[in-house]
Design an enzyme around this catalytic site. Structure first.
Site, PDB file in Angstrom:
ATOM      1  N   SER A 146       0.820  -1.211   0.000  1.00  0.00           N
ATOM      2  CA  SER A 146       0.000   0.000   0.000  1.00  0.00           C
ATOM      3  C   SER A 146       0.849   1.254   0.000  1.00  0.00           C
ATOM      4  O   SER A 146       1.930   1.296   0.612  1.00  0.00           O
ATOM      5  CB  SER A 146      -0.893   0.001   1.244  1.00  0.00           C
ATOM      6  OG  SER A 146      -1.511   1.262   1.447  1.00  0.00           O
TER       7      SER A 146
ATOM      8  N   GLU B 201       0.197   3.680   1.721  1.00  0.00           N
ATOM      9  CA  GLU B 201       0.237   4.131   3.114  1.00  0.00           C
ATOM     10  C   GLU B 201       1.573   3.791   3.774  1.00  0.00           C
ATOM     11  O   GLU B 201       1.912   4.351   4.815  1.00  0.00           O
ATOM     12  CB  GLU B 201      -0.913   3.520   3.906  1.00  0.00           C
ATOM     13  CG  GLU B 201      -2.285   4.094   3.572  1.00  0.00           C
ATOM     14  CD  GLU B 201      -2.506   5.490   4.139  1.00  0.00           C
ATOM     15  OE1 GLU B 201      -1.915   5.813   5.189  1.00  0.00           O
ATOM     16  OE2 GLU B 201      -3.284   6.252   3.530  1.00  0.00           O
TER      17      GLU B 201
ATOM     18  N   TYR C 228      -1.988   0.495  10.373  1.00  0.00           N
ATOM     19  CA  TYR C 228      -2.203  -0.163   9.082  1.00  0.00           C
ATOM     20  C   TYR C 228      -0.959  -0.053   8.208  1.00  0.00           C
ATOM     21  O   TYR C 228      -0.485  -1.039   7.639  1.00  0.00           O
ATOM     22  CB  TYR C 228      -3.403   0.464   8.373  1.00  0.00           C
ATOM     23  CG  TYR C 228      -3.559   0.050   6.927  1.00  0.00           C
ATOM     24  CD1 TYR C 228      -4.098  -1.188   6.589  1.00  0.00           C
ATOM     25  CD2 TYR C 228      -3.173   0.901   5.888  1.00  0.00           C
ATOM     26  CE1 TYR C 228      -4.245  -1.569   5.268  1.00  0.00           C
ATOM     27  CE2 TYR C 228      -3.317   0.526   4.566  1.00  0.00           C
ATOM     28  CZ  TYR C 228      -3.854  -0.713   4.263  1.00  0.00           C
ATOM     29  OH  TYR C 228      -3.982  -1.092   2.947  1.00  0.00           O
TER      30      TYR C 228
END
Length: 331
Positions: free
Chosen positions: A127, A129, A151
């Site tokens: 990801s 992120e 996360y």
């Protein structure tokens, strides 16, 4: 006929990927946790060709059993605690599923079919992120990670352990570092779908306001249906590698809200929107924008749906859904 096993089959990516693989002639298997998964009936009705297999990313023995049963050629790990806001509230669960779940699945593949004679190919859903507080823009495969949420931290572990198993055991293991990708199938808890659903309801007279958190963060938004093609292409290459998958364009949450309201003719939308500190994250990622040159050149992949088309697609879908629920005609 090739066989593929997908974790996270009930999510937007899992469903688009299942459709793509089915169109390519695969037998498609979806991993489901529990005997009465509340979304299994919806997926079965939508994708009747998918065969479900019971297993849990928190249980190695169940993953081994699933692989032995399916004997897949390809495994796509899309399963995760994927809602960033929830990861702050359930950090340990996020680490266990989104992080350690990758390790368990890789270990199961190594045990069951990671050898040269039976080379299961593995895709890990990494990801954007992971980049978090970005060190450079745009972000590429070699940009250092600086995650800003549990996360993101769990995804960094999943990414790194995938590289480690590739280097240590010779597994065919790839990571797709996917930037934000949305669709009409996106869960209502995500900000993009929250926006398009609220806009549809406001247009239909079913809702008065949209409550959001920070509207300044900028994201590189693409269409999930485009991005699953990149996942599949990664596992068709001669050698495994990692790829950024992105559009290369960035828009703020405010831009997304503006595009959604303008699509239904509500150009003066500010009066419909309020902000609430409850929806602000403890640590925010301010800017994400990816450079997918490597995917363009090595995979031949490029996004087909642009930002405006994506927003329009999602708003139109929610208009149809909400109008049908209320017995109204779409204006």
């Amino acid at each position: 006929m090739r066989r593929a096993l997908i974790t996270g089959i009930t999510g937007q990516d899992g469903r688009y990927l299942a459709e793509l693989l089915h169109s390519q002639g695969y037998e498609v298997f979806g991993l489901l946790k529990g005997q009465n998964n509340p979304r299994s009936d919806m997926v079965q009705a939508e994708l009747p060709f998918v065969e479900f297999v019971a297993a849990d990313l928190q249980d190695l023995s169940s993953l081994v059993a699933a692989l032995e049963q399916v004997q897949p050629d390809e495994v796509y790990n899309l399963g995760a605690i994927s809602f960033v806001a929830l990861s702050f509230k359930q950090a340990e669960l996020t680490a266990n599923v989104t992080g350690l779940g990758v390790l368990r699945l890789l270990e199961a593949i190594r045990m069951v079919g990671g050898s040269v004679n039976n080379p299961i190919r593995f895709y890990q859903a990494s990801s954007s992120e992971m980049f978090g507080k970005v060190r450079e823009s745009p972000q590429v495969e070699t940009t250092p990670f600086y995650p800003r949420s549990p996360y993101g931290c769990a995804k960094v572990f999943g990414h790194d352990i995938t590289v480690n198993y590739r280097d240590s055991y010779g597994l065919y293991a790839c990571s797709g570092i996917l930037f934000n990708h949305e669709s009409p199938r996106r869960g209502i808890e995500f900000v993009t779908r929250k926006v398009t659903n609220a806009v549809a309801r406001i247009k239909l007279g079913l809702q008065e306001t949209l409550v959001l958190g920070d509207m300044d963060p900028r994201r590189d938004w693409g269409f999930a249906g485009d991005y699953v093609k990149a996942m599949w292409l990664m596992l068709q290459q001669d050698e495994p590698d990692d790829y950024v998958v992105a559009t290369g364009h960035t828009h703020s949450v405010r831009d997304f809200v503006n595009a959604a309201f303008c699509h239904v003719g509500l150009d003066d939308w500010e009066g419909f929107v309020t902000q609430d500190p409850r929806f602000f994250r403890p640590a925010e990622v301010d800017l994400l924008v990816g450079d997918a040159t490597k995917a363009h050149e090595k995979l031949g992949w490029k996004p087909e749906v642009d930002f405006e088309q994506l927003v329009a697609m999602m708003v139109e879908n929610d208009l149809q859904i909400e109008a049908a629920k209320a017995g109204l005609k779409v204006p």
